[in-house]
Design a protein around this motif. Structure first.
Motif, PDB file in Angstrom:
ATOM      1  N   ILE A 137      29.552  42.179  22.275  1.00 43.48           N
ATOM      2  CA  ILE A 137      28.956  40.906  22.693  1.00 43.48           C
ATOM      3  C   ILE A 137      27.557  40.755  22.080  1.00 43.48           C
ATOM      4  CG2 ILE A 137      28.050  39.619  24.680  1.00 43.48           C
ATOM      5  CD1 ILE A 137      30.378  40.864  26.311  1.00 43.48           C
ATOM      6  N   ILE A 138      26.768  41.801  22.148  1.00 44.28           N
ATOM      7  CA  ILE A 138      25.421  41.749  21.594  1.00 44.28           C
ATOM      8  C   ILE A 138      25.471  41.515  20.082  1.00 44.28           C
ATOM      9  CG2 ILE A 138      23.330  43.112  21.150  1.00 44.28           C
ATOM     10  CD1 ILE A 138      23.830  44.348  23.991  1.00 44.28           C
ATOM     11  N   GLU A 139      26.397  42.174  19.393  1.00 47.04           N
ATOM     12  CA  GLU A 139      26.564  41.938  17.954  1.00 47.04           C
ATOM     13  C   GLU A 139      26.846  40.465  17.693  1.00 47.04           C
ATOM     14  OE1 GLU A 139      26.658  43.698  14.875  1.00 47.04           O
ATOM     15  OE2 GLU A 139      25.432  45.067  16.041  1.00 47.04           O
ATOM     16  N   GLY A 140      27.709  39.877  18.508  1.00 46.45           N
ATOM     17  CA  GLY A 140      28.030  38.458  18.338  1.00 46.45           C
ATOM     18  C   GLY A 140      26.834  37.560  18.539  1.00 46.45           C
ATOM     19  N   LEU A 141      25.955  37.933  19.454  1.00 44.07           N
ATOM     20  CA  LEU A 141      24.777  37.116  19.725  1.00 44.07           C
ATOM     21  C   LEU A 141      23.646  37.324  18.722  1.00 44.07           C
ATOM     22  CD1 LEU A 141      24.487  37.431  23.595  1.00 44.07           C
ATOM     23  CD2 LEU A 141      24.839  35.315  22.318  1.00 44.07           C
ATOM     24  N   LEU A 142      23.435  38.551  18.318  1.00 48.23           N
ATOM     25  CA  LEU A 142      22.211  38.860  17.602  1.00 48.23           C
ATOM     26  C   LEU A 142      22.355  39.349  16.172  1.00 48.23           C
ATOM     27  CD1 LEU A 142      20.360  40.688  20.500  1.00 48.23           C
ATOM     28  CD2 LEU A 142      20.205  38.290  19.843  1.00 48.23           C
ATOM     29  N   ALA A 143      23.482  39.899  15.814  1.00 45.59           N
ATOM     30  CA  ALA A 143      23.634  40.468  14.473  1.00 45.59           C
ATOM     31  C   ALA A 143      23.519  39.382  13.415  1.00 45.59           C
ATOM     32  CB  ALA A 143      24.977  41.185  14.344  1.00 45.59           C
ATOM     33  N   LYS A 144      23.076  39.776  12.231  1.00 47.56           N
ATOM     34  CA  LYS A 144      22.913  38.808  11.149  1.00 47.56           C
ATOM     35  C   LYS A 144      24.204  38.070  10.871  1.00 47.56           C
ATOM     36  CE  LYS A 144      19.107  41.053   8.852  1.00 47.56           C
ATOM     37  NZ  LYS A 144      18.641  41.767   7.693  1.00 47.56           N
ATOM     38  N   LYS A 145      25.332  38.758  10.921  1.00 48.17           N
ATOM     39  CA  LYS A 145      26.615  38.109  10.654  1.00 48.17           C
ATOM     40  C   LYS A 145      26.996  37.160  11.781  1.00 48.17           C
ATOM     41  CE  LYS A 145      28.508  41.817   7.882  1.00 48.17           C
ATOM     42  NZ  LYS A 145      29.512  42.851   7.780  1.00 48.17           N
ATOM     43  N   GLY A 146      26.495  37.400  12.984  1.00 43.31           N
ATOM     44  CA  GLY A 146      26.871  36.589  14.132  1.00 43.31           C
ATOM     45  C   GLY A 146      25.935  35.439  14.429  1.00 43.31           C
ATOM     46  N   ARG A 147      24.717  35.477  13.882  1.00 45.41           N
ATOM     47  CA  ARG A 147      23.748  34.426  14.191  1.00 45.41           C
ATOM     48  C   ARG A 147      23.870  33.288  13.194  1.00 45.41           C
ATOM     49  NH1 ARG A 147      19.582  35.091  17.892  1.00 45.41           N
ATOM     50  NH2 ARG A 147      19.275  32.910  17.489  1.00 45.41           N
ATOM     51  N   LEU A 148      24.358  32.159  13.645  1.00 45.58           N
ATOM     52  CA  LEU A 148      24.513  31.006  12.764  1.00 45.58           C
ATOM     53  C   LEU A 148      23.232  30.190  12.687  1.00 45.58           C
ATOM     54  CD1 LEU A 148      28.040  29.866  13.919  1.00 45.58           C
ATOM     55  CD2 LEU A 148      27.453  31.208  11.919  1.00 45.58           C
ATOM     56  N   ASP A 149      22.521  30.133  13.785  1.00 41.87           N
ATOM     57  CA  ASP A 149      21.292  29.344  13.845  1.00 41.87           C
ATOM     58  C   ASP A 149      20.111  30.269  14.108  1.00 41.87           C
ATOM     59  OD1 ASP A 149      22.595  26.964  13.468  1.00 41.87           O
ATOM     60  OD2 ASP A 149      22.884  26.597  15.586  1.00 41.87           O
ATOM     61  N   LYS A 150      19.988  31.292  13.309  1.00 42.07           N
ATOM     62  CA  LYS A 150      18.947  32.297  13.511  1.00 42.07           C
ATOM     63  C   LYS A 150      17.570  31.636  13.638  1.00 42.07           C
ATOM     64  CE  LYS A 150      17.430  36.690  11.836  1.00 42.07           C
ATOM     65  NZ  LYS A 150      17.770  37.824  11.068  1.00 42.07           N
ATOM     66  N   GLY A 151      16.878  31.990  14.707  1.00 42.94           N
ATOM     67  CA  GLY A 151      15.537  31.474  14.907  1.00 42.94           C
ATOM     68  C   GLY A 151      15.468  30.204  15.727  1.00 42.94           C
ATOM     69  N   LYS A 152      16.596  29.538  15.958  1.00 39.34           N
ATOM     70  CA  LYS A 152      16.546  28.295  16.723  1.00 39.34           C
ATOM     71  C   LYS A 152      16.503  28.540  18.228  1.00 39.34           C
ATOM     72  CE  LYS A 152      18.172  24.897  13.568  1.00 39.34           C
ATOM     73  NZ  LYS A 152      18.764  23.602  13.490  1.00 39.34           N
ATOM     74  N   TYR A 153      16.971  29.691  18.691  1.00 34.82           N
ATOM     75  CA  TYR A 153      16.930  30.034  20.102  1.00 34.82           C
ATOM     76  C   TYR A 153      16.051  31.261  20.278  1.00 34.82           C
ATOM     77  CZ  TYR A 153      20.902  26.974  20.879  1.00 34.82           C
ATOM     78  OH  TYR A 153      21.724  25.893  20.951  1.00 34.82           O
ATOM     79  N   PRO A 154      15.069  31.190  21.168  1.00 34.03           N
ATOM     80  CA  PRO A 154      14.286  32.400  21.436  1.00 34.03           C
ATOM     81  C   PRO A 154      15.182  33.448  22.086  1.00 34.03           C
ATOM     82  CG  PRO A 154      13.549  30.555  22.800  1.00 34.03           C
ATOM     83  CD  PRO A 154      14.637  30.046  21.921  1.00 34.03           C
TER      84      PRO A 154
END
Length: 158
Positions: A137-154
């Protein structure tokens, strides 16, 4: 199954699935389903994530669920999906019922989505999830491959 058949009949060009839990792990999820494509990182309002379903798949530990909760948000991945994979996904998500919801991306764009909610909760309020499941779950939320909008959500929001 009635909601599933209605969803398939009403399917427009694009149907969106809101994934939370381990289905947010993009490499694993897209490997299982031929037609899914990650679209955006988003959230649904007035839901909270819980671990109240005992799962044989996760060695009798908890699987993720969502429960109505005012003023809460559940973050996840929106995938586009076709009817073939919707049927296959619904079989995989046995023990969950299909529900229709509204999801939002970081820019406030609205998506009509479907997701799943546990049918029979455990007699306990929550059950401990397996460590590997939480890591997925954490990989899905935070990993580079899983983050589609990196930086848009704190990170504090997820």
């Amino acid at each position: 199954m009635h909601k599933l058949s209605n969803l398939i009949k009403e399917q427009s060009d694009t149907t969106y699935y809101f994934a939370y839990g381990s289905n947010m792990y993009i490499p694993g999820f897209t490997k299982k389903y031929q037609t899914v494509k990650p679209v955006v990182f988003g959230y649904i309002n007035n839901w909270d994530i819980k671990f109240d379903k005992v799962s044989e798949r996760w060695h009798l530990k908890a699987a993720a669920d969502i429960m109505k909760s005012p003023d809460s948000k559940v973050f996840g991945i929106l995938y586009s999906i076709d009817k073939f994979d919707i049927e296959f996904l619904s079989k995989q998500e046995s023990g969950y019922k299909l529900i229709n919801e509204t999801a939002y991306d970081a820019d406030g764009k609205v998506y009509k989505v479907f997701t799943y909610n546990v049918i029979e909760k455990t007699e306990f309020k929550e059950v401990s999830p397996e460590l590997h499941y939480i890591k997925t779950i954490i990989e899905g939320l935070l990993a580079k491959k899983g983050r589609l909008d990196k930086g848009k959500y704190p990170y504090s929001q997820i």
